[in-house]
Write a protein that holds these residues in place. Structure first.
Motif, short mmCIF file in Angstrom:
data_model
loop_
_atom_site.label_atom_id
_atom_site.label_comp_id
_atom_site.label_asym_id
_atom_site.label_seq_id
_atom_site.Cartn_x
_atom_site.Cartn_y
_atom_site.Cartn_z
N PHE A 83 49.29 35.29 39.70
CA PHE A 83 50.21 35.22 38.60
C PHE A 83 49.67 34.08 37.52
O PHE A 83 49.37 34.21 36.41
N ILE A 84 49.05 33.04 38.19
CA ILE A 84 48.48 31.91 37.55
C ILE A 84 47.05 32.39 36.88
O ILE A 84 46.95 31.93 35.75
N SER A 85 46.37 33.31 37.46
CA SER A 85 44.94 33.67 37.19
C SER A 85 45.17 34.65 36.01
O SER A 85 44.61 34.40 34.90
N LEU A 86 46.29 35.52 36.12
CA LEU A 86 46.39 36.33 34.92
C LEU A 86 47.11 35.84 33.53
O LEU A 86 46.62 35.99 32.68
N SER A 87 47.73 34.53 33.71
CA SER A 87 48.26 33.66 32.77
C SER A 87 47.30 32.93 31.97
O SER A 87 47.16 32.84 30.74
N TYR A 88 46.11 32.88 32.69
CA TYR A 88 44.81 32.16 32.11
C TYR A 88 43.61 33.23 31.76
O TYR A 88 42.74 33.04 31.52
N ARG A 89 44.06 34.61 31.84
CA ARG A 89 43.31 35.65 31.50
C ARG A 89 42.06 35.92 32.35
O ARG A 89 41.08 36.43 31.80
N GLN A 90 42.28 35.30 33.61
CA GLN A 90 41.16 35.59 34.72
C GLN A 90 41.50 36.63 35.57
O GLN A 90 42.00 36.55 36.55
N LEU A 135 49.26 33.37 47.81
CA LEU A 135 48.30 34.19 47.03
C LEU A 135 48.94 35.02 45.87
O LEU A 135 48.17 35.15 44.89
N PHE A 136 49.97 34.99 46.03
CA PHE A 136 50.66 35.97 44.79
C PHE A 136 50.84 34.75 43.76
O PHE A 136 50.71 35.25 42.23
N ALA A 137 51.14 33.61 44.06
CA ALA A 137 51.29 32.49 42.86
C ALA A 137 49.85 32.11 42.18
O ALA A 137 49.82 32.16 41.06
N ALA A 138 48.80 32.54 43.14
CA ALA A 138 47.43 32.37 42.53
C ALA A 138 46.93 33.57 41.48
O ALA A 138 46.37 33.38 40.56
N VAL A 169 39.89 39.36 36.78
CA VAL A 169 38.79 39.43 38.17
C VAL A 169 39.46 38.52 39.26
O VAL A 169 39.56 39.24 40.32
N LEU A 170 39.76 37.46 38.79
CA LEU A 170 40.16 36.45 40.08
C LEU A 170 41.74 36.72 40.36
O LEU A 170 41.77 36.88 41.61
N GLY A 171 42.39 37.12 39.52
CA GLY A 171 43.86 37.81 40.03
C GLY A 171 43.86 38.80 40.72
O GLY A 171 44.48 38.99 41.64
N ALA A 172 42.88 39.89 40.50
CA ALA A 172 42.85 41.03 41.15
C ALA A 172 42.31 40.67 42.79
O ALA A 172 42.84 41.26 43.59
#
Length: 444
Positions: A120-127, A115-118, A129-132
């Motif tokens: 950081f990956i979401s934030l790296s792609y500027r997603q 879940l934490f990896a998901a 809301v998904l990261g939150a």
């Protein structure tokens, strides 16, 4: 039937047969002589201008209902229940249910890391809301691990489990494990006691019992829980504000955590004294990685930061529904000190029926009744313990409350609505007394 593995919603278990007349008489005449005397005295000496007679009548009615539904609170019956509870505990030990499953925690840790990896990956792609969402899900899951550690249910070693809990709660979640343990230990001892249990003392926002309409004094908070104008307004709409306010519950947990740590409410001597320093370090670490590293460094602007905080915190909020679900709709009556521990726990706590593949979502909180009977049994073994507890309930005649998740929530909303109605009736009684100069119109 008392229980089933079928993943469907259902009504609670049926009431066992008991001696209704004898129990009702015993409940009214023996269990509450002081209360009865005070009511009679009030009626004969001075008019009731506060509506306390109405509240006392509700208390007597609910005590009577509980006495009708559960085994007698006489010493012989309760001693027999206590003896069989000891045998149940021995059966739990004999089956090795206190032994922690290391394999289960390996899978748990893989879920947390994923879940934490998901996130950081979401934030790296500027997603963002998904990261939150992924961060909120991680927090939701990690609380179950902190709960296990707080109950010494992982290694059964006080220092090791506390260190694990502080790492999870303070360093990763920003919440104080010490505050939670102080609060939660009291909850386990006096479950659903309106004047003692902090887990049901939420005036002015919520009230799950009419007794909170009488401005009770909380022994935990050491203050009177005022039933004031704000409470009267909020309780009128509490069935509607219940879910929205729980969605913001994590912000209140920050406040309670800081209050605990700043005021040094934890132990200052003994084996737990050093935990405060570790918790303070954990708080600084949390706001460094979350407040600075995530919110400030990885998010582009103020609106995105606000959105990220709200989405992540609301995503983790189903936990608050799960925590209160097992108690808010259950009994808050006091049947006296002679009532056995086992009966009180089963009378004030419900379990939630779900299929085994959903256990990771509930994190053991679906077996709160079993957990209250045996707080240090690791949560991965609670389903195995359920069979033994059901057999115990059948043997001693205590109803085992088992609801589907949907029906359990309906029961909670029903309880909130019921207390709202009682508050409205109380207000009308008080208005009638005021109009009639301190005397009820045609009431006895």
């Amino acid at each position: 039937m008392l229980a089933s593995s079928t993943p469907i919603s259902r009504s609670p278990s049926p009431v066992f047969d008991v001696d209704h007349d004898g129990l009702r008489r015993r409940g009214h005449d023996e269990d509450h002589p002081t209360r009865t005397a005070s009511i009679s005295s009030q009626s004969s000496v001075e008019p009731d201008t506060t509506g306390m007679s109405y509240l006392d009548a509700l208390t007597r009615e609910q005590v009577s209902l509980d006495i009708d539904k559960y085994p007698g609170v006489d010493l012989v019956t309760q001693h027999e229940i206590a003896a069989k509870y000891k045998r149940l505990h021995q059966a739990i030990m004999d089956e090795g249910l206190y032994e922690c499953s290391r394999t289960a925690y390996v899978f748990e840790c893989c879920r947390y890391v994923g879940l934490f990896a998901a996130m950081f990956i979401s934030l790296s792609y500027r997603q963002y809301v998904l990261g939150a969402v992924f961060l909120g899900l991680a927090w939701h899951q990690l609380v179950f691990l902190a709960h296990d550690a707080g109950h010494m249910g992982i290694t059964h070693d006080y220092q090791i489990d506390t260190a694990i809990g502080i790492f999870v709660a303070d360093f990763i979640g920003g919440l104080s494990l010490g505050w939670w343990k102080r609060n939660h230990n009291v909850h386990h001892i006096v479950t659903n006691a309106p004047e003692h249990d902090p887990d049901i003392e939420h005036i002015p926002l919520f009230a799950v019992t009419h007794r909170l309409l009488g401005s009770l004094r909380s022994t935990y908070y050491d203050r009177v829980m005022e039933y004031d104008a704000v409470a009267k307004f909020m309780l009128r709409i509490q069935a509607w504000t219940y879910y929205p306010l729980l969605a913001l519950g994590r912000f209140n947990l920050y406040r309670l955590s800081w209050d605990y740590l700043i005021a040094r409410r934890g132990p200052r001597r003994g084996p737990g004294a050093w935990h405060w320093y570790l918790e303070v370090a954990g708080q600084f670490f949390f706001w460094a990685w979350f407040g600075y590293g995530i919110l400030y460094k990885m998010l582009p602007d103020g609106w995105t930061r606000f959105m990220f905080v709200m989405v992540s915190h609301v995503t983790s909020s189903p936990l608050h529904v799960q925590i209160v679900l097992s108690h808010f709709a259950m009994s808050t009556s006091d049947l006296g000190p002679q009532e056995s521990f086992a009966q009180r726990m089963l009378r004030t706590t419900m379990d939630v029926d779900c299929p085994p593949w959903l256990d990771f979502i509930h994190g053991g909180l679906q077996f709160q009744a079993i957990h209250h009977l045996f707080p240090r049994v690791p949560r991965h073994n609670l389903r195995k313990a359920q069979r033994l507890v059901v057999e115990f309930c059948r043997d001693v005649g205590i109803p085992y409350a088992l609801y589907g998740f949907s029906d359990g929530n309906k029961a909670v909303i029903g309880r909130l609505s019921e207390v709202s109605r009682q508050a409205a009736i109380l207000a009308k009684c008080q208005q009638t007394v005021a109009r009639n100069g301190g005397v009820f119109g045609h009431h006895d």
